[in-house]
Scaffold this motif. Structure first.
Motif, PDB file in Angstrom:
ATOM      1  N   ILE A 148     -11.443  19.964 -81.732  1.00 21.23           N
ATOM      2  CA  ILE A 148      -9.991  20.031 -81.680  1.00 21.23           C
ATOM      3  C   ILE A 148      -9.612  21.316 -80.944  1.00 21.23           C
ATOM      4  N   VAL A 149      -8.756  21.203 -79.910  1.00 21.16           N
ATOM      5  CA  VAL A 149      -8.422  22.348 -79.075  1.00 21.16           C
ATOM      6  C   VAL A 149      -6.908  22.444 -78.892  1.00 21.16           C
ATOM      7  N   MET A 150      -6.369  23.623 -79.054  1.00 21.52           N
ATOM      8  CA  MET A 150      -4.970  23.875 -78.753  1.00 21.52           C
ATOM      9  C   MET A 150      -4.814  24.034 -77.240  1.00 21.52           C
ATOM     10  N   GLU A 151      -3.883  23.319 -76.655  1.00 17.61           N
ATOM     11  CA  GLU A 151      -3.633  23.329 -75.216  1.00 17.61           C
ATOM     12  C   GLU A 151      -4.853  22.857 -74.428  1.00 17.61           C
ATOM     13  N   GLY A 152      -5.546  21.853 -74.967  1.00 20.30           N
ATOM     14  CA  GLY A 152      -6.701  21.312 -74.268  1.00 20.30           C
ATOM     15  C   GLY A 152      -6.296  20.347 -73.167  1.00 20.30           C
ATOM     16  N   SER A 153      -7.286  19.817 -72.452  1.00 23.15           N
ATOM     17  CA  SER A 153      -7.026  18.944 -71.309  1.00 23.15           C
ATOM     18  C   SER A 153      -7.185  17.469 -71.645  1.00 23.15           C
ATOM     19  N   GLY A 154      -7.576  17.139 -72.854  1.00 21.91           N
ATOM     20  CA  GLY A 154      -7.772  15.743 -73.224  1.00 21.91           C
ATOM     21  C   GLY A 154      -6.470  15.054 -73.586  1.00 21.91           C
ATOM     22  N   VAL A 155      -6.605  13.871 -74.184  1.00 27.28           N
ATOM     23  CA  VAL A 155      -5.435  13.104 -74.611  1.00 27.28           C
ATOM     24  C   VAL A 155      -4.830  13.771 -75.839  1.00 27.28           C
ATOM     25  N   PRO A 156      -3.519  14.032 -75.844  1.00 26.26           N
ATOM     26  CA  PRO A 156      -2.887  14.697 -76.991  1.00 26.26           C
ATOM     27  C   PRO A 156      -2.988  13.864 -78.267  1.00 26.26           C
ATOM     28  N   ILE A 157      -3.415  14.511 -79.339  1.00 28.71           N
ATOM     29  CA  ILE A 157      -3.430  13.866 -80.647  1.00 28.71           C
ATOM     30  C   ILE A 157      -2.351  14.465 -81.554  1.00 28.71           C
ATOM     31  N   GLU A 158      -1.741  15.551 -81.100  1.00 24.17           N
ATOM     32  CA  GLU A 158      -0.645  16.191 -81.827  1.00 24.17           C
ATOM     33  C   GLU A 158       0.067  17.146 -80.874  1.00 24.17           C
ATOM     34  N   TRP A 159       1.257  17.594 -81.278  1.00 18.52           N
ATOM     35  CA  TRP A 159       2.043  18.519 -80.460  1.00 18.52           C
ATOM     36  C   TRP A 159       2.457  19.716 -81.290  1.00 18.52           C
ATOM     37  N   ALA A 160       2.635  20.845 -80.627  1.00 17.26           N
ATOM     38  CA  ALA A 160       3.020  22.071 -81.321  1.00 17.26           C
ATOM     39  C   ALA A 160       4.034  22.846 -80.492  1.00 17.26           C
ATOM     40  N   VAL A 161       4.939  23.515 -81.186  1.00 14.84           N
ATOM     41  CA  VAL A 161       5.837  24.469 -80.539  1.00 14.84           C
ATOM     42  C   VAL A 161       5.089  25.791 -80.426  1.00 14.84           C
ATOM     43  N   LYS A 162       5.009  26.331 -79.212  1.00 15.31           N
ATOM     44  CA  LYS A 162       4.316  27.601 -78.998  1.00 15.31           C
ATOM     45  C   LYS A 162       5.335  28.727 -78.862  1.00 15.31           C
ATOM     46  N   MET A 163       5.132  29.781 -79.654  1.00 14.89           N
ATOM     47  CA  MET A 163       6.044  30.926 -79.659  1.00 14.89           C
ATOM     48  C   MET A 163       5.266  32.221 -79.581  1.00 14.89           C
ATOM     49  N   LYS A 164       5.921  33.256 -79.098  1.00 20.35           N
ATOM     50  CA  LYS A 164       5.342  34.579 -79.231  1.00 20.35           C
ATOM     51  C   LYS A 164       5.393  34.985 -80.687  1.00 20.35           C
ATOM     52  N   ARG A 165       4.361  35.651 -81.136  1.00 16.68           N
ATOM     53  CA  ARG A 165       4.366  36.140 -82.510  1.00 16.68           C
ATOM     54  C   ARG A 165       5.086  37.488 -82.569  1.00 16.68           C
ATOM     55  N   LEU A 166       6.035  37.587 -83.467  1.00 18.97           N
ATOM     56  CA  LEU A 166       6.809  38.817 -83.620  1.00 18.97           C
ATOM     57  C   LEU A 166       6.229  39.658 -84.752  1.00 18.97           C
ATOM     58  N   ALA A 167       6.180  40.944 -84.555  1.00 22.75           N
ATOM     59  CA  ALA A 167       5.631  41.859 -85.561  1.00 22.75           C
ATOM     60  C   ALA A 167       6.536  41.902 -86.784  1.00 22.75           C
ATOM     61  N   ASP A 168       5.944  41.895 -87.958  1.00 13.84           N
ATOM     62  CA  ASP A 168       6.719  41.918 -89.202  1.00 13.84           C
ATOM     63  C   ASP A 168       7.610  43.141 -89.304  1.00 13.84           C
ATOM     64  N   ASP A 169       7.179  44.266 -88.725  1.00 10.54           N
ATOM     65  CA  ASP A 169       7.978  45.484 -88.885  1.00 10.54           C
ATOM     66  C   ASP A 169       9.232  45.488 -88.022  1.00 10.54           C
ATOM     67  N   THR A 170       9.429  44.434 -87.191  1.00 10.81           N
ATOM     68  CA  THR A 170      10.663  44.325 -86.410  1.00 10.81           C
ATOM     69  C   THR A 170      11.705  43.457 -87.098  1.00 10.81           C
ATOM     70  N   ILE A 171      11.375  42.874 -88.245  1.00  9.61           N
ATOM     71  CA  ILE A 171      12.246  41.900 -88.895  1.00  9.61           C
ATOM     72  C   ILE A 171      13.310  42.604 -89.736  1.00  9.61           C
ATOM     73  N   LEU A 172      14.540  42.125 -89.613  1.00  7.66           N
ATOM     74  CA  LEU A 172      15.659  42.744 -90.313  1.00  7.66           C
ATOM     75  C   LEU A 172      15.429  42.797 -91.813  1.00  7.66           C
ATOM     76  N   GLU A 173      14.895  41.749 -92.390  1.00  4.23           N
ATOM     77  CA  GLU A 173      14.635  41.721 -93.832  1.00  4.23           C
ATOM     78  C   GLU A 173      13.756  42.901 -94.251  1.00  4.23           C
ATOM     79  N   GLU A 174      12.718  43.170 -93.462  1.00  3.80           N
ATOM     80  CA  GLU A 174      11.810  44.265 -93.792  1.00  3.80           C
ATOM     81  C   GLU A 174      12.490  45.612 -93.559  1.00  3.80           C
ATOM     82  N   ALA A 175      13.310  45.697 -92.513  1.00  4.82           N
ATOM     83  CA  ALA A 175      14.034  46.941 -92.239  1.00  4.82           C
ATOM     84  C   ALA A 175      15.000  47.269 -93.369  1.00  4.82           C
ATOM     85  N   ILE A 176      15.630  46.256 -93.948  1.00  4.65           N
ATOM     86  CA  ILE A 176      16.527  46.472 -95.089  1.00  4.65           C
ATOM     87  C   ILE A 176      15.747  47.032 -96.266  1.00  4.65           C
TER      88      ILE A 176
END
Length: 300
Positions: A148-176
């Protein structure tokens, strides 16, 4: 459950029950971490019931399934998993991948591969309005040579939304929590949200979501889906009281609901924007915050 710090692996029992484990990270984090580099995989515990993870998700806990993860000598590579009732979110050091669960709750239906792809694309389209640099696109999950490979070249068996990962220390909840938020910061956040609300789509089919018929359909569905839990998570007295109150509120405010729809106050925006969904990266040259409605490091 397995976690790692400085190449040291720790198993952390949550209670005396052998099949219950917790993760030592964020206090509200219900997560699994896979460390295949150590030959160790997570115990399939959901935190709600003793149900094994799907084989696809277990396979994606292997760092080798991700093209961006390259083995480094002396550095532990791991993939972290978070869950909600509708999504799996897999976190690598750089990215977050959100996979929709094949569920049907009435208000949403992800039961086919085609539907999951469509709603992944919709999520990216809608959330790029506030976080265009965070939402990178929709990527296939494929099976290549038995792996099983993310962003592989074969036939898709599932789909995913790809996002940049944000650091926890930038989150408003944590800053509060760290008492680092002042009135000026909140005003800047408010201006970003207000500007977004001012230009977002209104009218037509958007207004229909705010009409009394749609609201009542949603509340009726909520109560119908709650009936099996009476006597377990809610008492019959509480259920009846909430249902009667809700019905009376809708009837007594019917004119107000209609006026809101007619006056353009029903907007295609973000329905549950919380402090945990606001990221304030310290490296931004502008003081204005970057808002991420369904941010990579918070499962929604």
């Amino acid at each position: 459950l397995v976690t790692a710090a400085h190449n040291k692996v720790r198993l952390i029992p949550h209670s005396s029950t052998p099949r219950s484990w917790s993760f030592s990270g964020h206090p509200r984090q219900a997560a699994w971490v896979g460390l295949s580099k150590f030959g160790i995989f997570p115990h399939p515990v959901t935190g709600v019931s003793d149900v094994a993870l799907p084989s696809l998700i277990n396979s994606l806990l292997d760092p080798d399934a991700y093209p961006e993860i390259q083995p480094s000598v002396g550095i532990a590579c791991f993939v972290e998993l978070k869950q909600t009732h509708i999504s799996y979110v897999l976190l690598t050091p750089k990215y977050a991948y959100k996979i929709k669960k094949p569920v049907d709750f009435g208000f949403l239906d992800f039961t086919t591969l085609e539907k999951r792809r469509f709603f992944c694309e919709e999520e990216v389209r809608l959330n790029r309005r506030l976080s265009k640099d965070i939402y990178l696109g929709v990527v296939p999950i494929t099976k290549d040579g038995g792996r099983i490979v993310m962003e592989g070249s074969g036939v898709p068996i599932e789909w995913a939304v790809k996002m940049k990962r944000l650091a926890d220390d930038t989150i408003l909840e944590e800053a509060i929590k760290r008492e680092e938020v002042d009135a000026g910061m909140m005003r800047r956040i408010a201006r970003v949200i207000a500007a977004f609300h001012a230009k977002t789509e209104i009218g037509g089919h958007i207004s229909e979501f705010g009409r009394i018929e749609a609201i009542k359909a949603n509340t009726d569905e909520n109560f119908a889906q709650t009936i099996p839990y009476i006597g377990n998570t809610i008492s019959k007295k509480q259920f009846d009281r909430i249902k009667v109150y809700t019905g009376n509120f809708i009837v007594s405010n019917a004119a107000l609901f209609s006026k809101r729809a007619e006056d353009g106050f029903i907007k295609d925006c973000h329905g549950d924007l919380h402090t945990e969904h606001v990221s304030i990266p310290p490296t931004l040259p502008s003081p204005d915050p970057s808002l991420s409605p369904l941010r990579g490091t918070r499962a929604k």
